[in-house]
Structures are given as structure tokens and as C-alpha cells.
Design an enzyme around this catalytic site. Structure first.
Site, PDB file in Angstrom:
ATOM      1  N   GLU A 106     -51.008  40.759 -19.916  1.00 33.03           N
ATOM      2  CA  GLU A 106     -50.438  42.070 -20.258  1.00 33.03           C
ATOM      3  C   GLU A 106     -49.708  41.944 -21.601  1.00 33.03           C
ATOM      4  OE1 GLU A 106     -47.071  43.665 -18.010  1.00 33.03           O
ATOM      5  OE2 GLU A 106     -48.098  45.590 -17.971  1.00 33.03           O
ATOM      6  N   GLU A 122     -43.423  38.525 -13.263  1.00 31.38           N
ATOM      7  CA  GLU A 122     -42.543  37.380 -12.991  1.00 31.38           C
ATOM      8  C   GLU A 122     -41.173  37.852 -12.490  1.00 31.38           C
ATOM      9  OE1 GLU A 122     -45.259  35.170 -12.851  1.00 31.38           O
ATOM     10  OE2 GLU A 122     -43.319  34.164 -12.527  1.00 31.38           O
ATOM     11  N   LYS A 155     -29.600  49.293 -11.478  1.00 29.00           N
ATOM     12  CA  LYS A 155     -29.445  48.418 -12.651  1.00 29.00           C
ATOM     13  C   LYS A 155     -30.554  48.839 -13.617  1.00 29.00           C
ATOM     14  CE  LYS A 155     -30.521  45.207 -14.947  1.00 29.00           C
ATOM     15  NZ  LYS A 155     -30.912  45.358 -16.377  1.00 29.00           N
ATOM     16  N   CYS A 164     -47.624  50.629 -17.932  1.00 31.88           N
ATOM     17  CA  CYS A 164     -48.191  49.664 -16.987  1.00 31.88           C
ATOM     18  C   CYS A 164     -49.669  49.932 -16.733  1.00 31.88           C
ATOM     19  CB  CYS A 164     -47.413  49.725 -15.680  1.00 31.88           C
ATOM     20  SG  CYS A 164     -47.193  51.412 -15.127  1.00 31.88           S
TER      21      CYS A 164
HETATM   22  P1  NDP Z   1     -38.693  43.327 -17.061  1.00 31.29           P
HETATM   23  O1  NDP Z   1     -39.397  42.632 -15.974  1.00 31.29           O
HETATM   24  O2  NDP Z   1     -38.269  42.543 -18.244  1.00 31.29           O
HETATM   25  O3  NDP Z   1     -37.374  44.054 -16.522  1.00 31.29           O
HETATM   26  C1  NDP Z   1     -37.378  45.019 -15.499  1.00 31.29           C
HETATM   27  C2  NDP Z   1     -35.966  45.152 -14.958  1.00 31.29           C
HETATM   28  O4  NDP Z   1     -35.640  43.944 -14.239  1.00 31.29           O
HETATM   29  C3  NDP Z   1     -34.892  45.275 -16.045  1.00 31.29           C
HETATM   30  O5  NDP Z   1     -33.848  46.084 -15.605  1.00 31.29           O
HETATM   31  C4  NDP Z   1     -34.444  43.838 -16.199  1.00 31.29           C
HETATM   32  O6  NDP Z   1     -33.195  43.700 -16.834  1.00 31.29           O
HETATM   33  C5  NDP Z   1     -34.442  43.373 -14.766  1.00 31.29           C
HETATM   34  N1  NDP Z   1     -34.515  41.925 -14.582  1.00 31.29           N
HETATM   35  C6  NDP Z   1     -35.017  40.990 -15.417  1.00 31.29           C
HETATM   36  N2  NDP Z   1     -34.910  39.752 -14.869  1.00 31.29           N
HETATM   37  C7  NDP Z   1     -34.314  39.915 -13.660  1.00 31.29           C
HETATM   38  C8  NDP Z   1     -33.920  39.012 -12.608  1.00 31.29           C
HETATM   39  N3  NDP Z   1     -34.124  37.701 -12.690  1.00 31.29           N
HETATM   40  N4  NDP Z   1     -33.359  39.544 -11.498  1.00 31.29           N
HETATM   41  C9  NDP Z   1     -33.160  40.863 -11.384  1.00 31.29           C
HETATM   42  N5  NDP Z   1     -33.468  41.757 -12.360  1.00 31.29           N
HETATM   43  C10 NDP Z   1     -34.058  41.289 -13.475  1.00 31.29           C
HETATM   44  O7  NDP Z   1     -39.639  44.545 -17.511  1.00 31.29           O
HETATM   45  P2  NDP Z   1     -39.535  45.468 -18.780  1.00 31.29           P
HETATM   46  O8  NDP Z   1     -38.231  46.196 -18.761  1.00 31.29           O
HETATM   47  O9  NDP Z   1     -39.893  44.671 -19.988  1.00 31.29           O
HETATM   48  O10 NDP Z   1     -40.694  46.548 -18.469  1.00 31.29           O
HETATM   49  C11 NDP Z   1     -42.026  46.313 -18.749  1.00 31.29           C
HETATM   50  C12 NDP Z   1     -42.780  45.826 -17.513  1.00 31.29           C
HETATM   51  O11 NDP Z   1     -42.683  46.790 -16.477  1.00 31.29           O
HETATM   52  C13 NDP Z   1     -44.270  45.667 -17.768  1.00 31.29           C
HETATM   53  O12 NDP Z   1     -44.727  44.471 -17.195  1.00 31.29           O
HETATM   54  C14 NDP Z   1     -44.891  46.861 -17.079  1.00 31.29           C
HETATM   55  O13 NDP Z   1     -46.229  46.685 -16.674  1.00 31.29           O
HETATM   56  C15 NDP Z   1     -43.977  47.041 -15.913  1.00 31.29           C
HETATM   57  N6  NDP Z   1     -44.082  48.403 -15.424  1.00 31.29           N
HETATM   58  C16 NDP Z   1     -44.768  48.639 -14.241  1.00 31.29           C
HETATM   59  C17 NDP Z   1     -44.966  49.928 -13.778  1.00 31.29           C
HETATM   60  C18 NDP Z   1     -45.705  50.194 -12.497  1.00 31.29           C
HETATM   61  O14 NDP Z   1     -45.690  51.347 -12.039  1.00 31.29           O
HETATM   62  N7  NDP Z   1     -46.345  49.208 -11.899  1.00 31.29           N
HETATM   63  C19 NDP Z   1     -44.471  51.081 -14.547  1.00 31.29           C
HETATM   64  C20 NDP Z   1     -43.783  50.722 -15.765  1.00 31.29           C
HETATM   65  C21 NDP Z   1     -43.596  49.433 -16.173  1.00 31.29           C
HETATM   66  P3  NDP Z   1     -33.158  43.545 -18.443  1.00 31.29           P
HETATM   67  O15 NDP Z   1     -33.545  44.859 -18.999  1.00 31.29           O
HETATM   68  O16 NDP Z   1     -31.772  43.195 -18.759  1.00 31.29           O
HETATM   69  O17 NDP Z   1     -34.104  42.444 -18.795  1.00 31.29           O
END
Ligand code: NDP
Length: 493
Positions: free
Chosen positions: A379, A229, A173, A282
């Protein structure tokens, strides 16, 4: 305009609802693609296809096939890098020079995990008595991969390469903001010889498609990269189903500049840490700690360096800072800049949005920041960083560790002993010394504290995508019957 459909059992299909949502170029606001709004039914079909392919194809058992296919996928990726780079830059707004540098490395992940298949053995642990004892490493089954928008292909590749190498089938996804290049990677996987149904992709919204995937009872593992979250929700759902979880979550990386550091290197490194990917990584260096004796000089040089960064069209080679991903993020980042000012921090540079089309925000440096301020703790995920002062090493350690996040930190110092000692006291999964944001497929990547659980990259990650079966072979010459009353041996069962 590109259309991104649901990819199930090796074929593109219209989504169950027959609805599509727009994918926006953040530099112009133009719609550049439309993506399928996958829902619960599409996820159900994708998981069914993955279960069937896992059981009925030779993928899970045939290491030679996986070795060949992963290497072929690396070659196909190399052949398609130009198209993928341009697309990904248009979709994320990341400057083309950065995108080229990042995507050029993707094939290494498939090659590294293919090579693990040729080198990683199982073991034969000691076992009391006349027995031969050995372990087998077998795939988990169906794995759900949920990915973010900031590095759409890199993060998917970090999960897909070990998942496939270990023999699993996957349902992906991708982020709603960046589903285009993941869909192309699915096509390339098929072209490379991955059997139909082993890779399935359902674009859609997190709250619907993401939730349906993470709660599906047929998954053996969920691997998510996203906000903290989001990670909590997904880990809770997977935990209920007793599925394994890997979660790479939010960060608030500290940059620690020691008094003996080469100041020019530390300034250049801090600018890279803070503003690469327009601050949307991140491991963004969003908390830069400088000794009080050098604070003013560092700040002056850091501001000077930042002034020289070119903000503009991501497709131009000279651009350093592109737009942020979406209007939602744009508003959020500007809100945080206001919060910083309201908290009493001062802007040393930037702080404003740019007029005209696109979601552009100046690279922004806050000075006179205290560790408890929200801009030093939350963040922000944009081109905003804070420069903080410290006076002693023990205070520095306390300040750097004084956040809920624990993904990464960098230490800048010419005193090798001090730098290593410090690295050993920092609460983060990745520490760079005299560098920031370096990554390799063979080197573990994962966060401490609220930055996540589990690992990406490295042999350990391959192992996490598999499970162990223990085979115990009785080679005793005499046959054994406990109930004939003659057995005198110890027995632990
Ligand atoms: P999100 O948490 O908004 O989304 C991540 C993925 O989860 C997306 O595909 C999203 O779908 C999906 N998602 C959202 N809500 C749910 C749910 N309730 N159940 C299942 N899937 C869900 O992150 P972002 O896309 O905004 O990315 C940025 C974040 O990612 C930052 O916090 C960053 O720090 C973190 N990150 C961490 C890394 C690491 O290596 N630790 C590397 C890169 C980023 P949708 O797009 O539709 O919202």
C-alpha cells in the site's frame, strides 16, 4: 491559531504534560493549529469519565433521548458544514470540491443510526417447555475509537454514530495529523445534548495515547481504522483484555476492466479510483487490470485523462489533486516511485514531485508492471497506480486475488452475467460493478484478509456495538422442585 485541547467530561482541559504539537497545512507547510499531546494519564482520566457517565447518566437506557440527540447532531453538522469543510481541506490538503461532497453526507450517518433505534427490534427465540423467551440488546460500555488522518470526520462519524446509537460512551484518539475537526465534532455532540462524559477526546501520538487507550482494561471494544500493522498491535492488545475489536485496515484495491467494458467509463472510473483524495484512500484503485487486446488503447486514454487533472491549491474549486498529507508520506511515496523504476516498471505519466512549497507529487501511472512487484503489492497511499495486463478471466481472478489485502475491488463490464460471476470469486469485502468508491451508511463496509476484521455501516455494525442479554421467563402453572423426586421432565442443565 486554533488550539485543540483534551476533551473530558464535556470540558476542554490542558493535557497532563501541558505540551502541544503543531498541526501542519500540507499545501503550505504552515502551522495551522496546535494540539494537546495527550498521554497515559489523560487517557486514564478520559476512560474514568466515560465509565462514570455510562453508569450514572440515562444515556445507556434512554433510546428516545439518543434518537433525538443523534438527529440534532445531524442538524448541527449541516449548520457547520462550511467551516468544517474549509478546515478539513486545510488540514488534509484534500481539494475543497471533494471535501464538500464528502462532508455533506456526514449527517446521513447520524440519521441512519438514529432511525435504526426506531426500527430495530429484538426477538423471541423458541424455547422448549412453558417459557417466554426474549432477548434484549444492550450497549457494550466504554468503546475506544482510534482514527486516521485521511478522512478525519467521515471515519470518526462512521464509528461514532453507531457507537452512540447503541448507547455506549466513547474515548476518541484522533490522528496526530488531523485532530482539529474531530474536536469540533465533540463540541457539537455536547451542544446536541450528549451528556457530559459520554464523548471524550484525547489527541496525541499513536505510540503513547493510542497505545494507552487500546490497552486499557476498562474498554469493552476498540474500533480502529489505520494501517495493517497498527491494526495488528491494537487487535492483539484488545484481544488480551477480551475486548471486542473492529479494524478497518490497509487496502490495495484492484480495478478489473473486462474486454466488453465501455472503455470511456472504465478510464474515467479508473482515474477516479486512482486519484481521488490524491490517492490517499484505503480503496484506492492502485492495480488496474486491462485485457491485453485493449491494454495500449486503455493506457493511452488513461494517460490523456490524467494529464488533464489539475494539481494545486486545495482551496481552489478547480483543483483535482492536492498535496499529500506530510513530509514523511511525501518521501515514502517518492521512494516507492523509485522502487517501481528499479523493479523494471516504466512510468507512463508523472513520477515527479513539484517544486515550491507543499508536499505535491504528480499523479503517476506505471505500465509494464508485474503482479509480484512491490508497487503492485504494497500500500503506497499516494497518487500512484499500476496498469497490468491479463489474457484470460481465470488469470485475471488469480492476479486480482494475488495480494494480502482484501478491502475492495471494482469490475467494469457490460456483460451483467459475467460481472456478477466474477464478483462472486473476488476476495474482497466490497465489490463495485461499473463504479468505484461508493458508500452508504446502510451498506456494510469491511475488509477481508489483512484489510481488517469487523464492519462499518449497516445494521450489523449497530449490532456489533451492542451485546445481547437473554431473558427466560418460567410460566409453568405447577411450581417445580427437583429435589422432591417427582420431576420426570427432560432437563438440560
Ligand atoms: P496509522 O496506522 O498510522 O494510524 C491510525 C491511528 O492509529 C492513528 O490515530 C494513530 O496515531 C494510531 N496509532 C498508531 N500506532 C498506534 C499504536 N501502536 N497503538 C494505538 N494506536 C496507534 O494510519 P494512518 O493515520 O496513516 O492512515 C492511513 C491508513 O489507514 C492506511 O493504511 C489506510 O489504508 C487505512 N485506512 C483504512 C480504511 C478502511 O476503511 N479500511 C479507511 C481509511 C484509511 P498517530 O496519528 O499518532 O500515528
Amino acid at each position: 491559531m486554533k488550539k485543540v485541547d483534551v476533551f473530558i467530561n464535556g470540558e476542554f482541559r490542558t493535557p497532563f504534560l501541558n505540551r502541544y504539537f503543531p498541526v501542519i497545512n500540507p499545501a503550505t507547510g504552515d502551522v495551522i493549529a496546535e494540539a494537546a499531546e495527550g498521554n497515559e494519564q489523560d487517557i486514564e482520566w478520559a476512560v474514568e469519565s466515560a465509565v462514570k457517565a455510562f453508569r450514572e447518566t440515562t444515556w445507556a437506557h434512554d433510546k428516545e433521548l439518543r434518537f433525538r440527540v443523534l438527529n440534532q447532531l445531524a442538524t448541527l453538522l449541516r449548520d457547520n458544514l462550511d467551516e468544517l469543510t474549509e478546515l478539513e481541506s486545510n488540514i488534509t490538503g484534500r481539494p475543497i470540491r471533494e471535501m464538500k461532497a464528502q462532508l455533506a453526507r456526514l449527517p446521513e450517518w447520524f440519521e441512519f443510526f438514529a432511525s435504526v433505534l426506531k426500527t430495530h427490534g429484538t426477538d423471541s427465540p423458541p424455547f422448549s417447555g412453558d417459557y417466554i423467551n426474549y432477548t434484549q440488546r444492550i450497549p457494550l460500555g466504554v468503546v475506544g475509537l482510534i482514527t486516521p488522518w485521511n478522512h478525519p470526520l467521515l471515519i470518526l462519524t462512521k464509528k461514532l454514530a453507531p457507537a452512540l446509537a447503541a448507547g455506549n460512551s466513547v474515548v476518541i484518539k484522533p490522528s496526530e495529523s488531523a485532530p482539529v475537526t474531530p474536536s469540533i465534532l465533540g463540541e457539537l455532540a455536547k451542544e446536541a445534548g450528549v451528556p457530559n462524559g459520554i464523548v471524550n477526546i484525547v489527541p496525541g501520538y499513536g505510540a503513547v495515547a493510542g497505545k494507552a487507550l487500546s490497552t486499557n482494561k476498562n474498554l469493552a471494544k476498540v474500533d480502529v481504522t489505520g494501517g495493517t500493522e497498527t491494526g495488528r498491535h491494537i487487535a492483539a492488545a484488545a484481544g488480551f483484555n477480551l475486548a471486542k475489536v473492529a479494524a478497518e485496515l490497509g487496502g490495495k484495491a484492484s480495478v478489473l476492466v473486462l474486454p466488453d467494458a465501455n472503455l470511456e467509463e472504465a478510464v474515467n472510473g479508473s482515474a477516479f479510483a486512482a486519484f481521488i483524495a490524491t490517492g490517499q484512500t484505503c480503496v484506492q484503485g492502485s492495480r488496474i487490470f486491462v485485457h491485453e487486446s485493449q491494454y495500449d488503447e486503455f493506457l493511452e486514454r488513461f494517460v490523456e485523462k490524467t494529464k488533464g487533472l489539475k494539481v494545486g491549491d486545495p482551496q481552489k474549486l478547480e483543483t483535482d489533486i492536492g498535496p499529500v498529507i506530510s513530509e514523511k508520506q511525501y518521501r515514502r511515496i517518492l521512494d516507492y516511485i523509485q522502487i517501481g523504476k528499479d523493479e523494471g516498471a516504466e512510468i507512463a505519466f508523472g513520477g515527479k514531485s513539484l517544486d515550491g512549497k507543499g508536499y505535491y507529487i504528480e499523479p503517476t501511472i506505471f505500465k509494464n508492471v508485474h503482479n509480484k512487484m512491490r508497487i503492485a503489492q504494497d500500500e503506497i497511499f499516494g497518487p500512484v497506480t499500476c496498469v497490468l495486463k491479463y489474457s484470460t478471466t481465470s488469470e485475471l481472478i488469480e492476479l486480482a486475488n494475488g495480494t494480502d489485502m482484501g478491502l475492495a475491488m471494482s469490475v467494469w463490464s457490460n456483460d451483467i452475467r459475467q460481472a456478477h460471476n466474477l464478483a462472486g470469486k473476488l476476495e474482497a469485502g466490497i465489490i463495485w460493478i461499473n463504479d468505484h468508491h461508493r458508500i452508504d451508511p446502510s451498506s456494510p463496509w469491511g475488509g477481508f484478509k489483512s484489510s481488517g476484521i469487523g464492519l462499518e455501516n449497516s445494521i450489523k455494525c449497530f449490532e456489533d456495538y451492542s451485546k445481547i442479554r437473554n431473558v427466560i421467563v418460567n410460566i409453568q402453572e405447577k411450581s417445580f422442585d427437583w429435589f422432591d423426586g417427582s420431576a420426570q421432565v427432560k432437563r438440560y442443565s
